[in-house]
Design a protein around this motif. Structure first.
Motif, short mmCIF file in Angstrom:
data_model
loop_
_atom_site.label_atom_id
_atom_site.label_comp_id
_atom_site.label_asym_id
_atom_site.label_seq_id
_atom_site.Cartn_x
_atom_site.Cartn_y
_atom_site.Cartn_z
N GLN A 13 0.75 -1.03 -0.08
CA GLN A 13 -0.07 0.01 0.00
C GLN A 13 0.91 1.26 -0.06
N ALA A 14 0.17 2.37 -0.52
CA ALA A 14 1.02 3.78 -0.56
C ALA A 14 1.48 3.90 0.80
N GLY A 15 2.46 4.42 1.15
CA GLY A 15 3.16 4.82 2.36
C GLY A 15 4.00 3.74 3.08
N GLY A 16 3.94 2.46 2.20
CA GLY A 16 4.60 1.02 2.90
C GLY A 16 6.14 1.29 2.34
N LEU A 86 6.35 4.57 -0.02
CA LEU A 86 6.32 4.52 -1.57
C LEU A 86 5.01 4.92 -1.87
N LYS A 87 4.83 5.45 -3.23
CA LYS A 87 3.90 5.89 -3.79
C LYS A 87 3.66 5.05 -4.83
N PRO A 88 2.21 5.33 -5.47
CA PRO A 88 1.84 4.54 -6.58
C PRO A 88 2.49 4.76 -7.89
N GLU A 89 3.05 5.75 -8.16
CA GLU A 89 4.00 6.08 -9.07
C GLU A 89 5.40 5.49 -9.12
N ASP A 90 5.56 4.77 -7.69
CA ASP A 90 6.64 4.04 -7.95
C ASP A 90 6.75 2.48 -8.55
N THR A 91 5.40 2.30 -8.91
CA THR A 91 4.89 1.08 -9.54
C THR A 91 5.84 0.68 -10.67
#
Length: 124
Positions: A13-16, A86-91
């Motif tokens: 999840q975001a922030g993890g 972590l951010k969604p854009e790090d996917t």
């Protein structure tokens, strides 16, 4: 010849946080600077960061600076990428790569060996 195998990817999840590992074969691991790159669908491969042969120097892309940390253990022939906040854009698919040059320009062509990649997915 150096063979690289990444592991540690997954869904978070975001922030993890996640920690990726890259295990290298061969006795010359400490002769190589080790970089991390990532590639999202439809995008070019992007430089994340690099660590020098001894681990004493690191350099990061602005997009990850302050959130990601690269380290290495030459006794274990392994390099790590600790990813926090972590951010969604790090996917992306994350790759490790080996270079005889400690090069901070981030150009993939400077790297001699590549792993197969590990998927990191960050949900919002």
């Amino acid at each position: 010849q150096v063979q690289l195998v990444e592991s540690g990817g997954g869904l978070v999840q975001a922030g993890g946080s996640l920690r990726l590992s890259c295990a290298a074969s061969g006795r010359t691991f400490s002769s190589y600077a080790m970089g991390w790159f990532r590639q999202a669908p439809g995008k070019e491969r992007e430089f994340v960061g690099v660590v020098s042969w001894s681990g004493g120097s690191t350099y990061y892309a602005d997009s990850v600076k302050g959130r990601f940390t690269i380290s290495r253990d030459n006794a274990k022939n392994t390099v790590y990428l600790q990813m926090n906040s972590l951010k969604p854009e790090d996917t992306a698919v994350y790759y490790c790569a080996a270079s005889r040059t400690f090069y901070t320009g981030g150009y993939p062509g400077k790297y001699d060996y590549w792993g197969q990649g590990t998927q990191v997915t960050v949900s919002s």
